[in-house]
Design a protein around this motif. Structure first.
Motif, mmCIF file in Angstrom:
data_model
loop_
_atom_site.group_PDB
_atom_site.id
_atom_site.type_symbol
_atom_site.label_atom_id
_atom_site.label_comp_id
_atom_site.label_asym_id
_atom_site.label_seq_id
_atom_site.Cartn_x
_atom_site.Cartn_y
_atom_site.Cartn_z
ATOM 1 N N ILE A 33 0.807 -1.314 -0.067
ATOM 2 C CA ILE A 33 -0.009 -0.084 0.056
ATOM 3 C C ILE A 33 0.981 1.228 0.025
ATOM 4 O O ILE A 33 0.674 2.121 -0.873
ATOM 5 N N GLU A 34 1.954 1.114 0.758
ATOM 6 C CA GLU A 34 2.727 2.414 0.987
ATOM 7 C C GLU A 34 3.675 2.650 -0.290
ATOM 8 O O GLU A 34 3.710 3.796 -0.668
ATOM 9 N N LEU A 35 4.049 1.425 -0.893
ATOM 10 C CA LEU A 35 4.648 1.752 -2.111
ATOM 11 C C LEU A 35 3.865 2.373 -3.417
ATOM 12 O O LEU A 35 4.135 3.157 -3.984
ATOM 13 N N ILE A 36 2.384 1.706 -3.239
ATOM 14 C CA ILE A 36 1.461 2.392 -4.453
ATOM 15 C C ILE A 36 1.067 3.762 -4.135
ATOM 16 O O ILE A 36 1.333 4.816 -5.002
ATOM 17 N N ILE A 37 0.950 4.133 -2.605
ATOM 18 C CA ILE A 37 0.858 5.657 -2.590
ATOM 19 C C ILE A 37 1.830 6.480 -2.779
ATOM 20 O O ILE A 37 1.770 7.511 -3.336
#
Ligand SMILES: [Ca+2]
Ligand SMILES: [Ca+2]
Ligand SMILES: [Ca+2]
Ligand SMILES: [Ca+2]
Length: 431
Positions: A33-37
């Motif tokens: 999720i962090e990577l996508i954000i």
């Protein structure tokens, strides 16, 4: 040296809380999720960055286009105004000094073989503009033979007032046999002048100060002129004379007050159809033997001396003092009845002003006081985010057919940034 062990101890001491090696295992990397954000934010920043960059590039381009446009217009107006100011120098007057071919037909009208943009004006300026004006030698004589309509006068390297005169132009014109016109101005009445063919002559050493010896630099030009109607170019030259023919005042023997070689320049908006980029119109200047369609020295290069790029219109209005009160009346609400010629579509009563030698109408009898020079210059490129302000007319020429562009062609024209520059020139030499 005693500090070293402590330093070494610090470097190898227990790990600090900041040391990643001691961080809990779960915080060691990014979650999906962090990577996508993170990626999303990065992309956003790149988009914003690109947009800012693009806007600033566009702004810079528009600014550079505007700077080019203003520079082009300054160059155009400077050259026009300088020569209009000089119009008539050497003694010629009225329509001989300044003339306008109003709103030319671009399909048929050419200047020196070059196409002209439809609806623009062609400005003709005459005078001894860049050439010297010489004082003839009063003692050496002046002859005019009425039988052959030919005459002779003398110009010395020092004039009667002891001032040096440059004879190099005379030398080159005589050497090259150029059929140029002389302006001869009457000593009794400087408003009387002749325009005649310079038919030949010679320049050589002479004792011009009459001290019995010829010193270096003492030179005399013998200038022959020909006022016979059938001689080369005289069908064009003689009508430019005061009264339209060789004047009696100059036929009867008094030395002219001064003499010069008359020049003629025509300013026009050249339709540059040869350009590979589709052709930006240009303000161009042509030099002719006056009142002929023969280019000076027969050189095609004299037909188009480009002065400024992206000039789309040249319009000339003439301030003529119709009521002789010493001023030019301007009435924007009634431009058809004011004292400006060519600022309204109803200003069509022009033949009187043009008719060299037979000016008999109101405009023809009026004194030319002022010349108003207007140029319309556009940016090098279109700006597709922009529509230029509605410009219904420039003087008596329609520019935009309607307030809003009515078709794609009109829209394409309005995508350019445009600028009007207008200069009013008070004439010094024309009366
Ligand atoms: Ca016009
Ligand atoms: Ca001498
Ligand atoms: Ca007036
Ligand atoms: Ca008018």
């Amino acid at each position: 040296m005693s500090q070293h062990p402590e330093n070494t101890a610090t470097a190898t001491g227990p790990a600090s809380p900041e040391n990643p090696g001691d961080a809990p295992h779960g915080e060691a990397g990014f979650t999906l999720i962090e990577l996508i954000i993170g990626t999303f934010i990065l992309v956003e920043m790149m988009v914003v960055g690109y947009l800012l960059f693009d806007v600033s590039t566009k702004t810079a381009r528009v600014q550079s286009d505007l700077a080019d446009l203003q520079q082009s217009q300054r160059v155009a107006n400077y050259d026009l105004v300088r020569n209009v100011r000089m119009a008539g120098r050497g003694g010629v007057t009225g329509p001989v000094a300044i003339n306008v071919t109003d709103n030319v037909d671009g399909d048929t009208f050419t200047v020196g073989g070059n196409e002209v943009v439809d609806g623009t004006d062609v400005l003709t300026v005459r005078g001894v503009l860049s050439n010297p004006i010489w004082l003839p030698n009063t003692g050496a004589g002046y002859t005019y033979d009425q039988g052959s309509s030919t005459g002779t006068l003398f110009v010395d390297s020092l004039n009667n007032q002891g001032i040096a005169q440059d004879l190099s132009l005379l030398q080159s014109v005589i050497d090259d046999g150029l059929p140029v016109p002389l302006v001869l101005v009457s000593l009794e009445d400087p408003s009387i002048y002749a325009v005649v063919l310079l038919s030949g002559g010679a320049i050589g050493p002479a004792d011009i100060d009459n001290d019995g010896s010829v010193e270096p630099g003492e030179e005399r030009a013998t200038i022959n002129f020909d006022a016979a109607a059938a001689s080369t170019n005289n069908d064009a030259y003689l009508p430019l004379s005061w009264g339209g023919a060789f004047p009696q005042a100059l036929a009867q023997g008094a030395v002219p007050a001064w003499v010069g070689i008359l020049e003629e320049y025509r300013y026009y908006v050249r339709n540059d159809t040869e350009s590979v980029t589709g052709g930006s119109p240009k303000l161009s200047r042509a030099q002719f033997y006056p009142n002929t369609n023969t280019l000076y020295r027969g050189d095609a290069a004299n037909g188009r001396v480009d002065i400024a790029d992206n000039v789309v219109d040249l319009q000339i209005a003439l301030g003529l003092d119709l009521n002789d009160d010493g001023t030019i009346a301007e009435d924007d609400s009634a431009p058809d009845t004011d004292e400006w010629l060519f600022n309204h579509e109803d200003d069509t009563d022009t033949d009187q002003y043009w008719g060299l030698g037979d000016a008999d109408g109101a405009w023809g009898n009026a004194t030319l006081f002022q010349v108003r020079v207007s140029t319309l210059v556009r940016s090098e490129r279109r700006d597709n985010t922009f529509i230029s302000d509605y410009l219904p007319t420039l003087e008596n020429h329609e520019v935009d057919p309607s307030p809003q562009p009515a078709d794609n062609d009109q829209l394409a024209d309005r995508r350019f940034r445009r600028r009007v520059m207008r200069s009013v020139v008070d004439l010094r030499n024309v009366s």
